[in-house]
Motif scaffolding. Structure first.
Motif, PDB file in Angstrom:
ATOM      1  N   ARG A 232       0.860  -1.175   0.000  1.00 54.51           N
ATOM      2  CA  ARG A 232       0.000   0.000   0.000  1.00 54.51           C
ATOM      3  C   ARG A 232       0.903   1.235   0.000  1.00 54.51           C
ATOM      4  O   ARG A 232       1.991   1.214   0.573  1.00 54.51           O
ATOM      5  N   ALA A 233       0.436   2.314  -0.606  1.00 54.12           N
ATOM      6  CA  ALA A 233       1.267   3.516  -0.727  1.00 54.12           C
ATOM      7  C   ALA A 233       1.677   4.055   0.640  1.00 54.12           C
ATOM      8  O   ALA A 233       2.811   4.503   0.830  1.00 54.12           O
ATOM      9  N   SER A 234       0.765   3.999   1.616  1.00 48.81           N
ATOM     10  CA  SER A 234       1.082   4.506   2.955  1.00 48.81           C
ATOM     11  C   SER A 234       2.206   3.701   3.603  1.00 48.81           C
ATOM     12  O   SER A 234       2.990   4.233   4.395  1.00 48.81           O
ATOM     13  N   GLU A 235       2.305   2.425   3.254  1.00 46.25           N
ATOM     14  CA  GLU A 235       3.364   1.581   3.811  1.00 46.25           C
ATOM     15  C   GLU A 235       4.728   1.960   3.245  1.00 46.25           C
ATOM     16  O   GLU A 235       5.742   1.830   3.932  1.00 46.25           O
ATOM     17  N   VAL A 236       4.752   2.426   2.007  1.00 42.79           N
ATOM     18  CA  VAL A 236       6.014   2.860   1.398  1.00 42.79           C
ATOM     19  C   VAL A 236       6.452   4.199   1.984  1.00 42.79           C
ATOM     20  O   VAL A 236       7.619   4.396   2.321  1.00 42.79           O
ATOM     21  N   VAL A 237       5.501   5.122   2.125  1.00 43.45           N
ATOM     22  CA  VAL A 237       5.808   6.462   2.634  1.00 43.45           C
ATOM     23  C   VAL A 237       6.368   6.408   4.051  1.00 43.45           C
ATOM     24  O   VAL A 237       7.265   7.175   4.409  1.00 43.45           O
ATOM     25  N   THR A 238       5.856   5.489   4.870  1.00 45.89           N
ATOM     26  CA  THR A 238       6.246   5.434   6.287  1.00 45.89           C
ATOM     27  C   THR A 238       7.307   4.375   6.582  1.00 45.89           C
ATOM     28  O   THR A 238       7.691   4.206   7.737  1.00 45.89           O
ATOM     29  N   LEU A 239       7.794   3.680   5.556  1.00 48.15           N
ATOM     30  CA  LEU A 239       8.759   2.596   5.766  1.00 48.15           C
ATOM     31  C   LEU A 239      10.112   3.140   6.218  1.00 48.15           C
ATOM     32  O   LEU A 239      10.664   4.061   5.614  1.00 48.15           O
ATOM     33  N   LYS A 240      10.650   2.540   7.268  1.00 49.64           N
ATOM     34  CA  LYS A 240      11.972   2.925   7.767  1.00 49.64           C
ATOM     35  C   LYS A 240      13.028   1.953   7.251  1.00 49.64           C
ATOM     36  O   LYS A 240      12.750   0.780   6.995  1.00 49.64           O
ATOM     37  N   LEU A 241      14.252   2.452   7.113  1.00 46.24           N
ATOM     38  CA  LEU A 241      15.346   1.626   6.607  1.00 46.24           C
ATOM     39  C   LEU A 241      15.631   0.451   7.536  1.00 46.24           C
ATOM     40  O   LEU A 241      16.030  -0.627   7.086  1.00 46.24           O
ATOM     41  N   GLY A 299      17.032  13.140   3.600  1.00 47.31           N
ATOM     42  CA  GLY A 299      18.473  13.213   3.752  1.00 47.31           C
ATOM     43  C   GLY A 299      18.891  13.600   5.153  1.00 47.31           C
ATOM     44  O   GLY A 299      20.074  13.591   5.491  1.00 47.31           O
ATOM     45  N   ASN A 300      17.882  13.928   5.991  1.00 46.65           N
ATOM     46  CA  ASN A 300      18.165  14.339   7.371  1.00 46.65           C
ATOM     47  C   ASN A 300      17.438  13.476   8.400  1.00 46.65           C
ATOM     48  O   ASN A 300      17.284  13.865   9.555  1.00 46.65           O
ATOM     49  N   GLY A 301      16.968  12.306   7.952  1.00 46.65           N
ATOM     50  CA  GLY A 301      16.272  11.415   8.876  1.00 46.65           C
ATOM     51  C   GLY A 301      14.781  11.634   8.952  1.00 46.65           C
ATOM     52  O   GLY A 301      14.091  10.959   9.721  1.00 46.65           O
ATOM     53  N   ARG A 302      14.246  12.572   8.162  1.00 47.74           N
ATOM     54  CA  ARG A 302      12.816  12.852   8.153  1.00 47.74           C
ATOM     55  C   ARG A 302      12.195  12.331   6.855  1.00 47.74           C
ATOM     56  O   ARG A 302      12.865  12.272   5.814  1.00 47.74           O
ATOM     57  N   PRO A 303      10.907  11.941   6.889  1.00 46.75           N
ATOM     58  CA  PRO A 303      10.267  11.407   5.677  1.00 46.75           C
ATOM     59  C   PRO A 303      10.133  12.463   4.587  1.00 46.75           C
ATOM     60  O   PRO A 303       9.858  13.631   4.876  1.00 46.75           O
ATOM     61  N   LEU A 304      10.327  12.044   3.343  1.00 52.70           N
ATOM     62  CA  LEU A 304      10.235  12.965   2.213  1.00 52.70           C
ATOM     63  C   LEU A 304       8.787  13.340   1.935  1.00 52.70           C
ATOM     64  O   LEU A 304       8.493  14.475   1.546  1.00 52.70           O
ATOM     65  N   TYR A 305       7.871  12.385   2.133  1.00 53.39           N
ATOM     66  CA  TYR A 305       6.450  12.632   1.876  1.00 53.39           C
ATOM     67  C   TYR A 305       5.655  12.416   3.158  1.00 53.39           C
ATOM     68  O   TYR A 305       5.925  11.482   3.915  1.00 53.39           O
ATOM     69  N   SER A 306       4.669  13.268   3.364  1.00 55.40           N
ATOM     70  CA  SER A 306       3.860  13.181   4.580  1.00 55.40           C
ATOM     71  C   SER A 306       2.648  12.285   4.412  1.00 55.40           C
ATOM     72  O   SER A 306       2.010  11.905   5.389  1.00 55.40           O
ATOM     73  N   SER A 307       2.305  11.941   3.162  1.00 56.47           N
ATOM     74  CA  SER A 307       1.114  11.128   2.926  1.00 56.47           C
ATOM     75  C   SER A 307       1.237  10.386   1.606  1.00 56.47           C
ATOM     76  O   SER A 307       2.083  10.709   0.762  1.00 56.47           O
ATOM     77  N   ALA A 308       0.347   9.403   1.425  1.00 54.47           N
ATOM     78  CA  ALA A 308       0.307   8.651   0.168  1.00 54.47           C
ATOM     79  C   ALA A 308      -0.139   9.547  -0.979  1.00 54.47           C
ATOM     80  O   ALA A 308       0.310   9.389  -2.118  1.00 54.47           O
ATOM     81  N   ASP A 309      -1.028  10.503  -0.693  1.00 52.83           N
ATOM     82  CA  ASP A 309      -1.507  11.415  -1.738  1.00 52.83           C
ATOM     83  C   ASP A 309      -0.355  12.244  -2.306  1.00 52.83           C
ATOM     84  O   ASP A 309      -0.300  12.501  -3.514  1.00 52.83           O
ATOM     85  N   LYS A 329      -5.619   4.197 -11.121  1.00 52.40           N
ATOM     86  CA  LYS A 329      -5.074   5.002 -10.031  1.00 52.40           C
ATOM     87  C   LYS A 329      -3.553   4.886 -10.021  1.00 52.40           C
ATOM     88  O   LYS A 329      -2.999   3.807 -10.237  1.00 52.40           O
ATOM     89  N   VAL A 330      -2.895   6.005  -9.738  1.00 55.15           N
ATOM     90  CA  VAL A 330      -1.439   6.093  -9.874  1.00 55.15           C
ATOM     91  C   VAL A 330      -0.730   4.992  -9.089  1.00 55.15           C
ATOM     92  O   VAL A 330       0.118   4.273  -9.623  1.00 55.15           O
ATOM     93  N   LEU A 331      -1.056   4.840  -7.811  1.00 58.69           N
ATOM     94  CA  LEU A 331      -0.352   3.884  -6.965  1.00 58.69           C
ATOM     95  C   LEU A 331      -1.167   2.620  -6.707  1.00 58.69           C
ATOM     96  O   LEU A 331      -0.636   1.514  -6.758  1.00 58.69           O
ATOM     97  N   HIS A 332      -2.449   2.769  -6.443  1.00 57.75           N
ATOM     98  CA  HIS A 332      -3.265   1.592  -6.119  1.00 57.75           C
ATOM     99  C   HIS A 332      -3.426   0.686  -7.336  1.00 57.75           C
ATOM    100  O   HIS A 332      -3.610  -0.525  -7.199  1.00 57.75           O
ATOM    101  N   GLY A 333      -3.346   1.275  -8.532  1.00 54.77           N
ATOM    102  CA  GLY A 333      -3.414   0.462  -9.740  1.00 54.77           C
ATOM    103  C   GLY A 333      -2.234  -0.484  -9.853  1.00 54.77           C
ATOM    104  O   GLY A 333      -2.322  -1.538 -10.491  1.00 54.77           O
TER     105      GLY A 333
END
Length: 387
Positions: A232-241, A299-309, A329-333
């Protein structure tokens, strides 16, 4: 106490009235407020686990005291009109849900009152629900939109019973039966075409600023992960290394309460890493900068995107450049695409269900586009007669 995606909500079980489905609830604070302390100089400091627990206990005690005061001061009233009940419900929605959700429920209230008018809540019957849905159909609403309105009306009626405004729960609001349409998903060729455009963008960004390079590379990282896992897109946005375990061959999906993300079903999942993704991740993680924390990192330890949208909007130009059907749909498709490609490769539907982590097999079936499956190849696998 409920730790929601955005808010911390207390459930006052000791004040639950017999016959109610749920106990009274009170919003204590936002998730962000529970984790941080604002210092006198205006800066913020993260609370320790003990400090956070003490802070929430204090808010809970205050909420209980306020609720007792409300009960003592609350005058005995007759059953309210349905417009008043709607207002009380919407106030709670606004405090616990997103602004977009509150607007959607508010429109349901306006439509209901326009069709049935204001009336005592106790006079509500199945007749009003039937008239409400029938009028929506006459207005030209699509069946799925009508069913959405029915779901929201049902949520309101259930709240009325839980809040003690009515003594008997209302009958379930009827819904229309909808013929399932084929899922709109990417073909493998379309997904690879977008992948090629993303690779070109990464190469072209090498002459740009560091930020542009990071942005282009993050787009490719997101697309590759989605294409090989069906996340799911939200899982990618919030995934930690730290959740990417290359040595063990899996990615660990966990709640990320800092970003308000809970794993679907609230169960941690270990997702195997495909060989194609493993090769990409091995090179990618080796080139990461010190201090990066997220898979899509600033690049500073913070997420690049705040949401799946936000991620969806960033990848939309690549989809358009590839000439993909705008209805996809862009991601869900891409999640549906993974389900379809696995089925094309001969995977059992139950296996696809496990990969996508669906609770019900019927949900997985909705993700597979049957029109894209090779029926001839399947028929050719039937046993042949020996003549």
């Amino acid at each position: 106490m409920i730790l929601g995606r955005k808010m911390v909500v207390a459930q006052l079980w000791e004040y639950m009235v017999p016959g109610q489905a749920k106990p009274p609830r009170r919003v204590l604070c936002s998730q962000e407020e529970s984790f941080t302390i604002t210092l006198p100089n205006g800066k913020t400091k993260r609370r320790s686990a003990q400090q956070r627990a003490l802070y929430l206990v204090g808010l809970l005690n205050q909420a209980v005291a306020d609720y007792k005061k409300e009960l003592a001061e609350k005058p005995k009233q007759s059953c309210p009109n349905i417009s008043e009940a709607f207002n009380g419900w919407l106030d709670q929605i606004a405090a616990t849900r997103s602004a977009a959700t509150a607007r959607t429920y508010r429109r349901t209230r306006e439509k209901y009152l326009a069709i049935n008018g204001d009336h005592p809540l106790a006079d509500y019957s199945h007749l009003q629900a039937t008239r409400f849905l029938g009028s929506l159909a006459e207005m030209g609403l699509a069946p799925r939109s009508i069913n959405k309105e029915a779901t929201q009306l049902q949520a309101f009626l259930s709240w009325c019973f839980a809040a003690g405004l009515v003594l008997v729960p209302a009958r379930p609001v009827p819904k229309l039966r909808i013929t399932q349409r084929e899922a709109k998903v990417y073909s493998l060729e379309q997904a690879l075409a977008i992948d090629a455009l993303l690779v070109q963008a990464v190469e072209a960004s090498r002459a740009d600023s560091d930020y542009r390079q990071r942005l282009a590379l993050s787009h490719l990282r997101a697309w590759r992960l989605l294409r090989f896992t069906g996340f799911r897109a939200s899982e990618v946005v919030t995934l930690k290394l730290s959740a990417i375990r290359l040595a063990d061959g899996y990615i660990l999906l966990q709640d990320n309460l800092e970003m308000g993300m809970e794993v679907k079903g609230r169960v941690e999942a270990r997702v195997p890493i495909a060989q194609g993704l493993l090769d990409f991740l091995t090179k990618d993680l080796a080139a990461r900068s010190v201090g990066e924390n997220y898979y899509l990192d600033r690049g500073n330890g913070r997420p690049l995107y705040s949401s799946a949208d936000a991620l969806s909007k960033a990848l939309l130009p690549y989809k358009r450049a590839a000439g993909v059907d705008p209805r996809i749909k862009v991601l869900h498709g891409l999640r549906g695409g993974v389900a379809t490609w696995l089925s094309q490769a001969g995977a059992e539907l139950s296996t696809v269900q496990k990969i996508l982590r669906h609770k019900d097999l019927s949900t997985t079936r909705q993700y597979v586009n049957a029109d894209m499956l090779d029926t001839q190849a399947a028929l050719d696998k039937l046993p042949k007669d020996k003549i």
